[in-house]
Design a protein around this motif. Sequence first.
Motif, PDB file in Angstrom:
ATOM      1  N   PHE A  69     -23.025  38.283   7.021  1.00 19.31           N
ATOM      2  CA  PHE A  69     -21.597  38.571   6.996  1.00 19.31           C
ATOM      3  C   PHE A  69     -20.783  37.499   7.718  1.00 19.31           C
ATOM      4  O   PHE A  69     -19.627  37.728   8.063  1.00 19.31           O
ATOM      5  N   GLN A  70     -21.382  36.343   7.956  1.00 24.74           N
ATOM      6  CA  GLN A  70     -20.638  35.236   8.545  1.00 24.74           C
ATOM      7  C   GLN A  70     -19.887  34.498   7.440  1.00 24.74           C
ATOM      8  O   GLN A  70     -20.432  34.238   6.371  1.00 24.74           O
ATOM      9  N   LYS A  71     -18.639  34.152   7.700  1.00 24.96           N
ATOM     10  CA  LYS A  71     -17.809  33.554   6.654  1.00 24.96           C
ATOM     11  C   LYS A  71     -18.301  32.180   6.239  1.00 24.96           C
ATOM     12  O   LYS A  71     -18.297  31.836   5.057  1.00 24.96           O
ATOM     13  N   TYR A  72     -18.706  31.357   7.213  1.00 24.95           N
ATOM     14  CA  TYR A  72     -19.049  29.982   6.862  1.00 24.95           C
ATOM     15  C   TYR A  72     -20.334  29.472   7.499  1.00 24.95           C
ATOM     16  O   TYR A  72     -20.717  28.332   7.274  1.00 24.95           O
ATOM     17  N   ARG A  73     -21.021  30.272   8.246  1.00 22.41           N
ATOM     18  CA  ARG A  73     -22.286  29.826   8.831  1.00 22.41           C
ATOM     19  C   ARG A  73     -23.439  30.377   7.996  1.00 22.41           C
ATOM     20  O   ARG A  73     -23.511  31.580   7.739  1.00 22.41           O
ATOM     21  N   HIS A  74     -24.325  29.501   7.552  1.00 24.25           N
ATOM     22  CA  HIS A  74     -25.452  29.957   6.753  1.00 24.25           C
ATOM     23  C   HIS A  74     -26.763  29.604   7.440  1.00 24.25           C
ATOM     24  O   HIS A  74     -26.779  28.876   8.435  1.00 24.25           O
ATOM     25  N   ILE A  75     -27.842  30.142   6.929  1.00 20.82           N
ATOM     26  CA  ILE A  75     -29.179  29.809   7.430  1.00 20.82           C
ATOM     27  C   ILE A  75     -29.798  28.820   6.451  1.00 20.82           C
ATOM     28  O   ILE A  75     -30.128  29.175   5.324  1.00 20.82           O
ATOM     29  N   PRO A  76     -29.944  27.558   6.852  1.00 27.69           N
ATOM     30  CA  PRO A  76     -30.462  26.535   5.936  1.00 27.69           C
ATOM     31  C   PRO A  76     -31.987  26.509   5.928  1.00 27.69           C
ATOM     32  O   PRO A  76     -32.654  27.236   6.678  1.00 27.69           O
ATOM     33  N   SER A  77     -32.536  25.654   5.091  1.00 29.11           N
ATOM     34  CA  SER A  77     -33.990  25.424   5.069  1.00 29.11           C
ATOM     35  C   SER A  77     -34.428  24.847   6.424  1.00 29.11           C
ATOM     36  O   SER A  77     -33.684  24.070   7.031  1.00 29.11           O
ATOM     37  N   PRO A  78     -35.569  25.216   6.972  1.00 32.05           N
ATOM     38  CA  PRO A  78     -36.669  26.005   6.386  1.00 32.05           C
ATOM     39  C   PRO A  78     -36.529  27.517   6.500  1.00 32.05           C
ATOM     40  O   PRO A  78     -37.520  28.231   6.366  1.00 32.05           O
ATOM     41  N   GLY A  79     -35.325  28.012   6.742  1.00 31.20           N
ATOM     42  CA  GLY A  79     -35.073  29.438   6.590  1.00 31.20           C
ATOM     43  C   GLY A  79     -35.257  30.278   7.834  1.00 31.20           C
ATOM     44  O   GLY A  79     -35.608  29.801   8.906  1.00 31.20           O
ATOM     45  N   TRP A  80     -35.009  31.586   7.652  1.00 31.95           N
ATOM     46  CA  TRP A  80     -35.039  32.535   8.762  1.00 31.95           C
ATOM     47  C   TRP A  80     -36.476  32.910   9.133  1.00 31.95           C
ATOM     48  O   TRP A  80     -37.396  32.843   8.325  1.00 31.95           O
ATOM     49  N   GLN A 150     -18.924  31.345   0.907  1.00 35.96           N
ATOM     50  CA  GLN A 150     -19.355  30.252   0.043  1.00 35.96           C
ATOM     51  C   GLN A 150     -20.108  30.749  -1.181  1.00 35.96           C
ATOM     52  O   GLN A 150     -19.893  30.251  -2.288  1.00 35.96           O
ATOM     53  N   ASP A 151     -20.999  31.714  -1.002  1.00 34.51           N
ATOM     54  CA  ASP A 151     -21.784  32.219  -2.132  1.00 34.51           C
ATOM     55  C   ASP A 151     -22.281  33.619  -1.814  1.00 34.51           C
ATOM     56  O   ASP A 151     -23.424  33.795  -1.373  1.00 34.51           O
ATOM     57  N   ALA A 365      -8.796  26.883   6.683  1.00 35.12           N
ATOM     58  CA  ALA A 365      -9.340  26.749   5.327  1.00 35.12           C
ATOM     59  C   ALA A 365     -10.791  26.340   5.386  1.00 35.12           C
ATOM     60  O   ALA A 365     -11.205  25.589   6.279  1.00 35.12           O
ATOM     61  N   MET A 366     -11.553  26.820   4.428  1.00 37.46           N
ATOM     62  CA  MET A 366     -12.962  26.457   4.295  1.00 37.46           C
ATOM     63  C   MET A 366     -13.124  25.576   3.054  1.00 37.46           C
ATOM     64  O   MET A 366     -12.611  25.908   1.978  1.00 37.46           O
ATOM     65  N   LEU A 367     -13.788  24.449   3.209  1.00 39.61           N
ATOM     66  CA  LEU A 367     -14.030  23.503   2.124  1.00 39.61           C
ATOM     67  C   LEU A 367     -15.529  23.326   1.937  1.00 39.61           C
ATOM     68  O   LEU A 367     -16.277  23.290   2.914  1.00 39.61           O
ATOM     69  N   TRP A 368     -15.970  23.218   0.696  1.00 42.85           N
ATOM     70  CA  TRP A 368     -17.374  22.949   0.442  1.00 42.85           C
ATOM     71  C   TRP A 368     -17.522  22.230  -0.906  1.00 42.85           C
ATOM     72  O   TRP A 368     -16.592  22.204  -1.715  1.00 42.85           O
ATOM     73  N   GLY A 369     -18.697  21.637  -1.145  1.00 40.36           N
ATOM     74  CA  GLY A 369     -18.905  20.811  -2.315  1.00 40.36           C
ATOM     75  C   GLY A 369     -19.037  21.611  -3.598  1.00 40.36           C
ATOM     76  O   GLY A 369     -19.378  22.794  -3.595  1.00 40.36           O
ATOM     77  N   MET A 370     -18.759  20.933  -4.706  1.00 40.41           N
ATOM     78  CA  MET A 370     -18.919  21.557  -6.015  1.00 40.41           C
ATOM     79  C   MET A 370     -20.385  21.520  -6.423  1.00 40.41           C
ATOM     80  O   MET A 370     -21.068  20.517  -6.223  1.00 40.41           O
ATOM     81  N   LYS A 371     -20.846  22.610  -7.008  1.00 38.68           N
ATOM     82  CA  LYS A 371     -22.263  22.740  -7.359  1.00 38.68           C
ATOM     83  C   LYS A 371     -22.678  21.638  -8.330  1.00 38.68           C
ATOM     84  O   LYS A 371     -21.969  21.335  -9.290  1.00 38.68           O
ATOM     85  N   PHE A 372     -23.823  21.038  -8.057  1.00 41.80           N
ATOM     86  CA  PHE A 372     -24.430  19.966  -8.852  1.00 41.80           C
ATOM     87  C   PHE A 372     -23.586  18.683  -8.845  1.00 41.80           C
ATOM     88  O   PHE A 372     -23.839  17.774  -9.631  1.00 41.80           O
ATOM     89  N   TYR A 373     -22.572  18.608  -7.974  1.00 39.90           N
ATOM     90  CA  TYR A 373     -21.762  17.388  -7.906  1.00 39.90           C
ATOM     91  C   TYR A 373     -21.799  16.783  -6.508  1.00 39.90           C
ATOM     92  O   TYR A 373     -22.326  15.691  -6.306  1.00 39.90           O
TER      93      TYR A 373
END
Length: 457
Positions: A69-80, A150-151, A365-373
Amino acid sequence: MESFISRSTSIVSKMSFLAVGIVFLISSSSFTSTEAYDALDPEGNITMKWDVMSWTPDGYVAVVTMFNFQKYRHIPSPGWTLGWKWAKKEVIWSMVGAQTTEQGDCSKYKGNLPHCCKKDPTVVDLLPGTPYNQQIANCCKGGVLNSWVQDPGTAASSFQISVGAAGTTNKTVRVPRNFTLMGPGPGYTCGPAKIVRPTQFVTPDTRRTTQAMMTWNITCTYSQFLAQRTPTCCVSLSSFYNETIVGCPTCACGCQNNKTESGACLDPDTPHLASVVSPPTKKGTILPPLVQCTRHLCPIRVHWHVKQNYKEYWRVKITITNFNYRLNYSQWNMVAQHPNLDNITQIFSFNYKSLSPYAGLNDTAMLWGMKFYNDFLSEAGPLGNVQSEILFRKDQSTFTFEKGWAFPRRIYFNGDNCVMPPPDAYPFLPNGGFRTEFSVFSAVLLPVLLVFFLFSA
């Protein structure tokens, strides 16, 4: 009389000393809490829901789901990595969608052995490509959890667990304790499990509702101070109206005095660079970070350039550069705080969403990249940057280029607060106020200096 006065003076002095001590303790505790509090995402957390779906002869089957439920913090690889301590002598008979890292001592069992007999199991997600008979919904992403904004479709992770040697009724089951969450490193602190109203499930045809036998929740919150005591990113500034380029503060992300120690920086002109970045190692070995030698020694730098001024609009260029030779940032995001972010007219090559951490305040504002670009930020090198431009509509009642107004108040990258230059170092308007016309010399020199700075810092 003199004795009375001296005693009174002594008492007053002691009380003053005590008051100062109390103020110091209060201020110290407030500083600590500030480090763990995110003003731009005050309610952000990871919530785990443990639903007991059915009873077995010696325990139960449960589905455990993590919601980011965090707006912009994610858990990246290698994961939780999730851990806990059993309340009694429970064992894990089987798991679907995840696995424990160790089986533990199961020597007292004969025939069918449990999946894990440890008192304090450690669980990790399965990798993509896992056979379908070992999967459940929302599993098998390698432990990656994207942020809610973000997703949201990939902001949850689930696994099924069959627990034995446990209670078989609501009154005999004991909730686990001492939950820990690594994401993938430290930073998260988990509260105790709390029994809540059983979760209800609606069938796909929406004509029937079922519910769990028992449900408990665990909430984990993030602290950047606990995750890493040194910052992970910094901000540099420039503008078209001043030839000065304000770089990141020196040693913004710490300084390495001994270049042979772990985490030391690397000169980009080092011979055989590839072999230094990725030396021969055993399979599964995690290499320490290796950043390019710069004045700031940060893995990430965000550059904010005030590019152009129009009658009703003004334009900013943002460049994010990766100085880490050993890390690609997939699904990266950046959060900016500026009073004119409520008047974005157009943004090029980035996704955008307005964040409103507080009612009536729309300056984030939150900015992030376009998928596959450009959602993939490559490691340090020629391709290790992404950039975009933002066009703002002017609010004539507040707009100005004076006193650093055109620069952001705060920048986050992947949820971490970036180090800003000191306010007195911001590019300032030249004497005589702002002029829209520039000399040919300035128009040619500034872009050259900017390109040189971005690729050499």
